[in-house]
Write a protein that holds these residues in place. Sequence first.
Motif, PDB file in Angstrom:
ATOM      1  N   UNK A 198       0.841  -1.209   0.000  1.00 60.64           N
ATOM      2  CA  UNK A 198       0.000   0.000   0.000  1.00 60.64           C
ATOM      3  C   UNK A 198       0.870   1.252   0.000  1.00 60.64           C
ATOM      4  N   UNK A 199       1.960   1.228   0.783  1.00 60.22           N
ATOM      5  CA  UNK A 199       2.876   2.361   0.839  1.00 60.22           C
ATOM      6  C   UNK A 199       3.532   2.583  -0.526  1.00 60.22           C
ATOM      7  N   UNK A 200       3.964   1.501  -1.167  1.00 54.54           N
ATOM      8  CA  UNK A 200       4.589   1.636  -2.481  1.00 54.54           C
ATOM      9  C   UNK A 200       3.620   2.208  -3.507  1.00 54.54           C
ATOM     10  N   UNK A 201       2.396   1.706  -3.501  1.00 54.55           N
ATOM     11  CA  UNK A 201       1.396   2.217  -4.459  1.00 54.55           C
ATOM     12  C   UNK A 201       1.136   3.704  -4.238  1.00 54.55           C
ATOM     13  N   UNK A 203       3.083   5.934  -3.323  1.00 55.61           N
ATOM     14  CA  UNK A 203       4.200   6.767  -3.772  1.00 55.61           C
ATOM     15  C   UNK A 203       4.633   6.450  -5.201  1.00 55.61           C
ATOM     16  N   UNK A 204       3.827   5.674  -5.912  1.00 60.60           N
ATOM     17  CA  UNK A 204       4.152   5.352  -7.293  1.00 60.60           C
ATOM     18  C   UNK A 204       5.400   4.515  -7.438  1.00 60.60           C
ATOM     19  N   UNK A 205       5.611   3.578  -6.487  1.00 57.06           N
ATOM     20  CA  UNK A 205       6.836   2.775  -6.466  1.00 57.06           C
ATOM     21  C   UNK A 205       6.499   1.287  -6.530  1.00 57.06           C
ATOM     22  N   UNK A 206       5.582   0.949  -7.405  1.00 54.12           N
ATOM     23  CA  UNK A 206       5.091  -0.429  -7.485  1.00 54.12           C
ATOM     24  C   UNK A 206       6.182  -1.430  -7.852  1.00 54.12           C
ATOM     25  N   UNK A 207       7.205  -1.000  -8.568  1.00 47.55           N
ATOM     26  CA  UNK A 207       8.284  -1.905  -8.974  1.00 47.55           C
ATOM     27  C   UNK A 207       9.399  -1.980  -7.941  1.00 47.55           C
ATOM     28  N   UNK A 208       9.160  -1.401  -6.768  1.00 46.98           N
ATOM     29  CA  UNK A 208      10.195  -1.362  -5.748  1.00 46.98           C
ATOM     30  C   UNK A 208      11.117  -0.168  -5.925  1.00 46.98           C
ATOM     31  N   UNK A 209      12.065  -0.010  -4.996  1.00 45.32           N
ATOM     32  CA  UNK A 209      12.967   1.141  -5.100  1.00 45.32           C
ATOM     33  C   UNK A 209      14.229   0.906  -4.291  1.00 45.32           C
ATOM     34  N   UNK A 210      15.270   1.580  -4.727  1.00 45.43           N
ATOM     35  CA  UNK A 210      16.561   1.617  -4.038  1.00 45.43           C
ATOM     36  C   UNK A 210      16.573   2.903  -3.225  1.00 45.43           C
ATOM     37  N   UNK A 211      16.804   2.786  -1.930  1.00 48.34           N
ATOM     38  CA  UNK A 211      16.654   3.935  -1.034  1.00 48.34           C
ATOM     39  C   UNK A 211      17.989   4.411  -0.492  1.00 48.34           C
ATOM     40  N   UNK A 212      18.173   5.732  -0.507  1.00 51.61           N
ATOM     41  CA  UNK A 212      19.173   6.420   0.322  1.00 51.61           C
ATOM     42  C   UNK A 212      18.391   7.345   1.235  1.00 51.61           C
ATOM     43  N   UNK A 272      12.394  14.584  -0.103  1.00 47.90           N
ATOM     44  CA  UNK A 272      12.764  15.607   0.866  1.00 47.90           C
ATOM     45  C   UNK A 272      12.885  15.038   2.266  1.00 47.90           C
ATOM     46  N   UNK A 273      12.764  15.935   3.237  1.00 47.94           N
ATOM     47  CA  UNK A 273      12.852  15.521   4.638  1.00 47.94           C
ATOM     48  C   UNK A 273      11.763  14.501   4.950  1.00 47.94           C
ATOM     49  N   UNK A 274      12.130  13.420   5.623  1.00 50.15           N
ATOM     50  CA  UNK A 274      11.186  12.364   5.989  1.00 50.15           C
ATOM     51  C   UNK A 274      10.945  12.431   7.496  1.00 50.15           C
ATOM     52  N   UNK A 275       9.708  12.654   7.891  1.00 52.50           N
ATOM     53  CA  UNK A 275       9.352  12.736   9.305  1.00 52.50           C
ATOM     54  C   UNK A 275       9.602  11.402   9.996  1.00 52.50           C
ATOM     55  N   UNK A 276       9.827  11.470  11.298  1.00 49.11           N
ATOM     56  CA  UNK A 276      10.158  10.271  12.073  1.00 49.11           C
ATOM     57  C   UNK A 276       9.174   9.135  11.849  1.00 49.11           C
ATOM     58  N   UNK A 277       7.892   9.466  11.920  1.00 45.10           N
ATOM     59  CA  UNK A 277       6.877   8.413  11.855  1.00 45.10           C
ATOM     60  C   UNK A 277       6.796   7.758  10.483  1.00 45.10           C
ATOM     61  N   UNK A 278       7.397   8.371   9.465  1.00 45.10           N
ATOM     62  CA  UNK A 278       7.377   7.812   8.121  1.00 45.10           C
ATOM     63  C   UNK A 278       8.636   7.005   7.797  1.00 45.10           C
ATOM     64  N   UNK A 279       9.682   7.173   8.568  1.00 41.96           N
ATOM     65  CA  UNK A 279      10.963   6.555   8.217  1.00 41.96           C
ATOM     66  C   UNK A 279      10.884   5.030   8.166  1.00 41.96           C
ATOM     67  N   UNK A 280      10.204   4.425   9.131  1.00 45.46           N
ATOM     68  CA  UNK A 280      10.155   2.964   9.161  1.00 45.46           C
ATOM     69  C   UNK A 280       9.507   2.414   7.897  1.00 45.46           C
ATOM     70  N   UNK A 281       8.496   3.119   7.358  1.00 42.13           N
ATOM     71  CA  UNK A 281       7.843   2.659   6.129  1.00 42.13           C
ATOM     72  C   UNK A 281       8.790   2.757   4.943  1.00 42.13           C
ATOM     73  N   UNK A 282       9.553   3.856   4.869  1.00 40.06           N
ATOM     74  CA  UNK A 282      10.498   4.011   3.773  1.00 40.06           C
ATOM     75  C   UNK A 282      11.560   2.911   3.814  1.00 40.06           C
ATOM     76  N   UNK A 283      12.052   2.616   5.015  1.00 34.97           N
ATOM     77  CA  UNK A 283      13.046   1.544   5.149  1.00 34.97           C
ATOM     78  C   UNK A 283      12.449   0.172   4.796  1.00 34.97           C
ATOM     79  N   UNK A 284      11.322  -0.151   5.400  1.00 33.81           N
ATOM     80  CA  UNK A 284      10.749  -1.488   5.219  1.00 33.81           C
ATOM     81  C   UNK A 284      10.305  -1.737   3.781  1.00 33.81           C
ATOM     82  N   UNK A 285       9.811  -0.719   3.104  1.00 30.58           N
ATOM     83  CA  UNK A 285       9.292  -0.895   1.752  1.00 30.58           C
ATOM     84  C   UNK A 285      10.384  -0.872   0.694  1.00 30.58           C
ATOM     85  N   UNK A 286      11.604  -0.481   1.093  1.00 23.62           N
ATOM     86  CA  UNK A 286      12.699  -0.412   0.126  1.00 23.62           C
ATOM     87  C   UNK A 286      13.134  -1.812  -0.301  1.00 23.62           C
TER      88      UNK A 286
END
Length: 393
Positions: A198-201, A203-212, A272-286
């Motif tokens: 759901x998080x990937x969809x 953000x338009x990242x259905x094919x996955x993503x490489x995160x920094x 841009x800046x990622x708020x604390x509560x969103x960071x875990x989703x960005x990490x887990x979905x990467x």
Amino acid sequence: MHVGINAQLLSFGEGYRNGGVSRYIRFLLTELARKPGEHTYTVFVNGQQVIDHLKSLNIQHPQITFVSAPWPEEKPIQRILWEQMTLPTLVKRLQIDVLHSPVNVLPERLPRTCAGVVTLHDLAFLRFPEVLTRAKRIYHQTFTLRSLRRATRLICVSESTRRDAHELAGIPLEKSHTVYPCIDERFTAEYNEEKIQEFRRAHGLNDGYILYLGTLEPRKNITRVIEAYARLRETEHRKEKLVLAGGKGWLYDAIFAKIRELGLEEDVLFPGYVADEQQVYWYQAASVFVFPSLYEGFGIPVAEALACGTPVVTSNVSSLPEAGADLALCVDPQETEALSRAIMQGLTDQELRTKCRQQASQIYQRFSAQVMVERTLAVYEKAVQRSHSVSLQ
């Protein structure tokens, strides 16, 4: 003991100032508010709004008193003048036994009755002076080196930083102690495949993503990430997007120039800046987390990503293998081909992905706030003992 903590660089803003050192201070205060032990604490912060924010997060305790300076942390000249001129007077008046400066710098003139503890995060201004602005180089060369030599005890955020302090600044090894930064407990959230998709969809990242995820600055080696990503798209025809998340720091124009040069404007995203509560989703979905920094005092994003169960590609230099805890893929950060191959392995190695998920909780325990604060308090006690023994001589 009466412990003073100079938390002037604590920030809750949406930018690079709310980065690694600010979070280090916040997690230290959070754990002290839970378990302050026998000591009392005076914490110096910038502005009543910071105190209000701390209290809204329930970071408070009867043994902790917050004192506000009259200007925000984004005014560095005023902050430096305050901590060098006013803070020593407050330390003497409040009869503080040990002052902890969590970010590199102590006041020049501490009372003789007060021990000084400094947390050293890195010595990038000596290892890689070219990646800092002139103002930052002057500041560190003026204040940080003098503080390290005057401190009663030194907390280093990694063994690598402790060695640097010895080799580059001449700090005796017996004066310094390694205390790893901690991972916030929110990174222990259970992996939920449905929420991840759901998080990937969203953000338009259905094919996955490489995160920094980190500050956009030269030392992070982001242009090399972009080159490795371009090579993956060309040779392996990968469809994953590259997400470069975090606030703009300094000297970041080369990042955008490299993207234009390689024609990747549609494939590289900047949330841009990622708020604390969103960071875990960005990490887990990467699909994979990449952090090939040229130099880090510790590199907490590496440990955070591993605690989220995500495969990590990082550098084989400075402290990053320590943060990688024998689980991250470590490569030469100067080798684009090696970086590209490691990212490809992170994307395709299912055995590695399973191992990362299985060991996520162990990573969290290794870098927990409880361990960090217990070891920090032990350094305070050693500093006060040393200070008292010297004053009696």
